[in-house]
Design a protein around this motif. Structure first.
Motif, PDB file in Angstrom:
ATOM      1  N   GLN A 199      -0.160  -9.049  -0.091  1.00  0.00           N
ATOM      2  CA  GLN A 199       0.087  -7.819   0.646  1.00  0.00           C
ATOM      3  C   GLN A 199      -0.779  -6.719   0.060  1.00  0.00           C
ATOM      4  O   GLN A 199      -1.354  -6.866  -1.016  1.00  0.00           O
ATOM      5  CB  GLN A 199       1.563  -7.421   0.573  1.00  0.00           C
ATOM      6  N   SER A 200      -0.885  -5.609   0.783  1.00  0.00           N
ATOM      7  CA  SER A 200      -1.745  -4.514   0.348  1.00  0.00           C
ATOM      8  C   SER A 200      -0.973  -3.206   0.365  1.00  0.00           C
ATOM      9  O   SER A 200      -0.252  -2.912   1.330  1.00  0.00           O
ATOM     10  CB  SER A 200      -2.965  -4.403   1.274  1.00  0.00           C
ATOM     11  N   SER A 201      -1.127  -2.426  -0.693  1.00  0.00           N
ATOM     12  CA  SER A 201      -0.573  -1.071  -0.757  1.00  0.00           C
ATOM     13  C   SER A 201      -1.671  -0.156  -1.300  1.00  0.00           C
ATOM     14  O   SER A 201      -2.131  -0.339  -2.421  1.00  0.00           O
ATOM     15  CB  SER A 201       0.661  -1.025  -1.663  1.00  0.00           C
ATOM     16  N   VAL A 202      -2.087   0.803  -0.479  1.00  0.00           N
ATOM     17  CA  VAL A 202      -3.198   1.684  -0.836  1.00  0.00           C
ATOM     18  C   VAL A 202      -2.642   3.032  -1.270  1.00  0.00           C
ATOM     19  O   VAL A 202      -2.055   3.765  -0.464  1.00  0.00           O
ATOM     20  CB  VAL A 202      -4.164   1.860   0.352  1.00  0.00           C
ATOM     21  N   ALA A 203      -2.799   3.342  -2.539  1.00  0.00           N
ATOM     22  CA  ALA A 203      -2.334   4.624  -3.075  1.00  0.00           C
ATOM     23  C   ALA A 203      -3.320   5.739  -2.735  1.00  0.00           C
ATOM     24  O   ALA A 203      -4.519   5.493  -2.560  1.00  0.00           O
ATOM     25  CB  ALA A 203      -2.168   4.521  -4.592  1.00  0.00           C
ATOM     26  N   ARG A 204      -2.794   6.967  -2.618  1.00  0.00           N
ATOM     27  CA  ARG A 204      -3.636   8.137  -2.340  1.00  0.00           C
ATOM     28  C   ARG A 204      -4.659   7.803  -1.261  1.00  0.00           C
ATOM     29  O   ARG A 204      -5.877   7.936  -1.443  1.00  0.00           O
ATOM     30  CB  ARG A 204      -4.328   8.604  -3.615  1.00  0.00           C
ATOM     31  N   ALA A 205      -4.138   7.381  -0.123  1.00  0.00           N
ATOM     32  CA  ALA A 205      -5.006   6.867   0.942  1.00  0.00           C
ATOM     33  C   ALA A 205      -6.041   7.893   1.389  1.00  0.00           C
ATOM     34  O   ALA A 205      -7.138   7.529   1.828  1.00  0.00           O
ATOM     35  CB  ALA A 205      -4.158   6.423   2.124  1.00  0.00           C
ATOM     36  N   TYR A 206      -5.734   9.166   1.268  1.00  0.00           N
ATOM     37  CA  TYR A 206      -6.669  10.204   1.697  1.00  0.00           C
ATOM     38  C   TYR A 206      -7.946  10.211   0.874  1.00  0.00           C
ATOM     39  O   TYR A 206      -8.973  10.773   1.298  1.00  0.00           O
ATOM     40  CB  TYR A 206      -6.003  11.576   1.631  1.00  0.00           C
ATOM     41  N   ASP A 207      -7.928   9.569  -0.304  1.00  0.00           N
ATOM     42  CA  ASP A 207      -9.122   9.463  -1.139  1.00  0.00           C
ATOM     43  C   ASP A 207      -9.898   8.171  -0.898  1.00  0.00           C
ATOM     44  O   ASP A 207     -10.979   7.990  -1.465  1.00  0.00           O
ATOM     45  CB  ASP A 207      -8.751   9.527  -2.624  1.00  0.00           C
ATOM     46  N   GLU A 208      -9.351   7.258  -0.106  1.00  0.00           N
ATOM     47  CA  GLU A 208      -9.920   5.917   0.008  1.00  0.00           C
ATOM     48  C   GLU A 208     -10.762   5.698   1.253  1.00  0.00           C
ATOM     49  O   GLU A 208     -11.287   4.604   1.462  1.00  0.00           O
ATOM     50  CB  GLU A 208      -8.801   4.872  -0.048  1.00  0.00           C
TER      51      GLU A 208
END
Length: 238
Positions: free
Chosen positions: A168-177
Motif C-alpha cells: 500500500q502507499s501513504s504519501v506524507a505532505r502530499a503538497y510537496d510531492e
C-alpha cells in the motif's frame, strides 16, 4: 451427528484442486483496472496520485478507467438510475482490479471516496461488481505519514470480498510531492507507488481467471441447494 453431512460433503464440498484454479487457457487481454479518488478540490492530491498510478498501470499493459466523482449524489440521495451511479456501477462490473485513493481527513478516509464505495452494491442481480476483484490502496496526507485511511479501506475491501494486495502507499505532505504540472516528483514515495501498481497487476493476472473458484463458498452452495430442493419438493406435491 448430522446424517446428511457426508452427502453434503460429497456434493457441495469438493476438495480444492489445482485444475480448477489454473485455467488451461489463461486470459490474454490487458488487465482492466478502475481507479477511484476521494476529493473534489481543483488541485486534488488524491486525484493527482491516481493519475500517476494510471500512467504506471498503462505502462505495465493495463487498460484503465478513472471515475470522476463530481455530481455523484450522496448514497440514498438519489435512485440507482442516476447517470453517475450507473456509470460507477458499470465501471465496477467492467473492472478486474481497482485502486482506491483517499486523502486522510480527521484521521479517516474522505466522505467522497466512501460515497463511491457505498454506491457499489455487493450484487447487481447475478453479477457481483466487487467480489474477486483485486484492490490496491493509497492515501495522501496533509502532514506526517499516517495509515488511518488505508487501514479503513482495507476493512472495506474485505467486506466487499475483494483481494486486497499486501502492499500500500501513504504519501506524507502530499503538497510537496507534486510539481506545478501535477506530476509526482522522484522520491521514495514515488517508488512505493510503482511497487504497489506492479504488485496489483501481478495479482490481477494471477487471480482474475480463478476469481470465481477462489470466492466460491460452501455456505452459499448449500443455501442454493436447499432452496432448489424445497422448490422440487413443492412441485412434487402439486
Amino acid at each position: 451427528m448430522n446424517p446428511t453431512l457426508p452427502n453434503l460433503e460429497e456434493k457441495l464440498l469438493p476438495l480444492p484442486a489445482l485444475d480448477r484454479l489454473l485455467p488451461a487457457a489463461p486470459s490474454r487481454h490487458p488487465p482492466r483496472i478502475l481507479l477511484l479518488y476521494g476529493s473534489l478540490r481543483e488541485r486534488s492530491y488524491s486525484r493527482l496520485l491516481v493519475l500517476e498510478a494510471e500512467r504506471l498501470l498503462q505502462h505495465m499493459g493495463a487498460q484503465t478507467r478513472v471515475f470522476d466523482p463530481h455530481d455523484l449524489p450522496l448514497p440514498d440521495g438519489a435512485t440507482a438510475e442516476h447517470p453517475k451511479v450507473q456509470e460507477l456501477r458499470d465501471l465496477a462490473s467492467w473492472s478486474e482490479g481497482q485502486v482506491w485513493c483517499s486523502p486522510e481527513r480527521h484521521g479517516a478516509m474522505s466522505a467522497v471516496l466512501k460515497a463511491q464505495i457505498d454506491w457499489i452494491p455487493l450484487a447487481l442481480g447475478a453479477i457481483r461488481p466487487t467480489q474477486g476483484r483485486t484492490l490496491a490502496l493509497m492515501q495522501v496526507c496533509g502532514g506526517s505519514q499516517s495509515f488511518n485511511a488505508v487501514n479503513q479501506m482495507r476493512i472495506l475491501g474485505r467486506w466487499m470480498r475483494m483481494f486486497t494486495i499486501p502492499n500500500q502507499s501513504s504519501v506524507a505532505r502530499a503538497y510537496d510531492e507534486f510539481d506545478p504540472a501535477g506530476r509526482m516528483k522522484p522520491s521514495a514515495y514515488y517508488d512505493r507507488v510503482v511497487d504497489v501498481m506492479e504488485e496489483l497487476v501481478k495479482f490481477t493476472l494471477l487471480t482474475r481467471d480463478a476469481a470465481g473458484e477462489l470466492t466460491a463458498r460452501y455456505s452459499e452452495r448449500r443455501e442454493a441447494a436447499e432452496a432448489l430442493e424445497a422448490r422440487l419438493a413443492l412441485g412434487a406435491v402439486r
